[in-house]
Enzyme design. Structure first.
Site, short mmCIF file in Angstrom:
data_model
loop_
_atom_site.label_atom_id
_atom_site.label_comp_id
_atom_site.label_asym_id
_atom_site.label_seq_id
_atom_site.Cartn_x
_atom_site.Cartn_y
_atom_site.Cartn_z
N GLU A 1 -6.31 -8.41 2.82
CA GLU A 1 -7.11 -7.37 3.86
C GLU A 1 -7.32 -8.13 5.16
O GLU A 1 -7.42 -9.24 5.43
CB GLU A 1 -8.12 -6.79 3.00
CG GLU A 1 -7.69 -5.79 1.96
CD GLU A 1 -8.79 -5.08 1.27
OE1 GLU A 1 -9.96 -5.41 1.68
OE2 GLU A 1 -8.45 -4.43 0.53
N CYS B 1 1.87 1.71 -4.16
CA CYS B 1 1.66 2.81 -3.06
C CYS B 1 3.11 3.21 -2.53
O CYS B 1 4.06 2.51 -2.94
CB CYS B 1 0.67 2.32 -1.72
SG CYS B 1 1.51 1.25 -0.85
N CYS C 1 -0.26 -5.20 0.98
CA CYS C 1 -0.39 -5.06 -0.50
C CYS C 1 0.19 -6.39 -1.14
O CYS C 1 1.04 -6.82 -0.70
CB CYS C 1 0.43 -3.81 -0.81
SG CYS C 1 -0.20 -2.19 -0.28
N GLU D 1 2.27 -6.37 -3.73
CA GLU D 1 3.58 -6.06 -4.07
C GLU D 1 4.56 -6.49 -2.79
O GLU D 1 5.64 -7.40 -2.93
CB GLU D 1 4.20 -4.64 -4.35
CG GLU D 1 3.43 -4.10 -5.50
CD GLU D 1 2.11 -3.13 -5.06
OE1 GLU D 1 1.31 -3.90 -4.32
OE2 GLU D 1 1.82 -2.31 -5.52
N ASN E 1 -2.99 -8.89 -2.67
CA ASN E 1 -3.20 -8.02 -1.35
C ASN E 1 -4.12 -9.04 -0.72
O ASN E 1 -5.01 -9.74 -1.08
CB ASN E 1 -3.83 -6.65 -1.61
CG ASN E 1 -5.14 -6.95 -2.48
OD1 ASN E 1 -5.42 -7.61 -3.34
ND2 ASN E 1 -6.01 -5.90 -2.28
N CYS F 1 4.70 0.58 -0.59
CA CYS F 1 5.40 -0.31 -1.17
C CYS F 1 6.92 0.09 -2.24
O CYS F 1 7.83 -0.47 -2.37
CB CYS F 1 4.43 -1.00 -2.25
SG CYS F 1 3.40 -1.92 -1.25
N1 THU Z 1 -3.08 -2.32 -2.80
C1 THU Z 1 -1.93 -3.29 -3.16
O1 THU Z 1 -2.10 -4.31 -3.12
N2 THU Z 1 -1.05 -2.48 -3.84
C2 THU Z 1 -0.87 -1.34 -3.94
O2 THU Z 1 0.27 -0.68 -4.44
C3 THU Z 1 -1.78 -0.41 -3.51
C4 THU Z 1 -2.97 -0.82 -2.95
C5 THU Z 1 -4.16 -3.01 -2.10
C6 THU Z 1 -4.31 -2.64 -0.61
C7 THU Z 1 -5.68 -2.68 -0.26
O3 THU Z 1 -5.89 -4.16 -0.03
C8 THU Z 1 -6.30 -2.28 -1.55
O4 THU Z 1 -5.13 -2.46 -2.46
C9 THU Z 1 -6.99 -1.08 -1.53
O5 THU Z 1 -6.05 -0.17 -0.98
#
Ligand code: THU
Length: 136
Positions: free
Chosen positions: A46, A93, A55, A57, A44, A96
């Site tokens: 940000e 999520c 994310c 994935e 991930n 994704c």
């Molecule tokens: N996140 C992912 O990388 N994958 C997911 O399926 C759920 C959330 C990340 C997004 C964000 O940077 C952090 O987790 C918190 O939501």
């Protein structure tokens, strides 16, 4: 095709170290296995403008798709607040899951891992029943 689950999880754990998550402090790593046998990874990433982040994935899928891959077998993911150890299972999520459904069939495997030997395996069909599809 046989899935080397330990290797795929190992790649996800390694990639998680590169997660850029200064806002949530939630670190995620993903490793995507293609039909050609290659592994593409993503973490991930940000952003100060929160919705601009991506994310793990979708990072992994974007890397693979950009390299021309279109056929996928499985993805392993690992994540949590503790940057060194995933204490809980982390699941993709909703965004994704939908993203994956564009490129994967319902038997695509999603491996949620705390470590190389603590994992759960689901299919995309189980995690995204009745996903959006323009062809229905
Ligand atoms: N996140 C992912 O990388 N994958 C997911 O399926 C759920 C959330 C990340 C997004 C964000 O940077 C952090 O987790 C918190 O939501």
């Amino acid at each position: 095709m046989e899935i080397d689950v330990n290797k795929l999880i190992g790649s996800a754990l390694e990639t998680r170290k590169n997660a850029y998550a200064p806002y949530s402090n939630f670190y995620v790593g993903a490793a995507l296995l293609t039909v050609s046998g290659k592994i593409y990874t993503g973490s991930n990433v940000e952003n100060a403008s929160y919705p601009s982040g991506i994310c793990a994935e979708r990072s992994a899928f974007s890397a693979a798709l950009s390299a021309g891959e279109r056929n996928f077998i499985a993805i392993a993911l690992t994540g949590g607040k503790n940057s060194r150890k995933a204490e809980k299972f982390c699941y993709p999520c909703g965004m994704c899951r939908q993203f994956m459904s564009e490129f994967c069939k319902s038997d695509f495997k999603i491996i949620s891992a705390k470590s190389e030997n603590k994992y759960e395996i689901y299919t995309l069909g189980e995690l995204l029943p009745k996903g959006f599809d323009l062809d229905v």
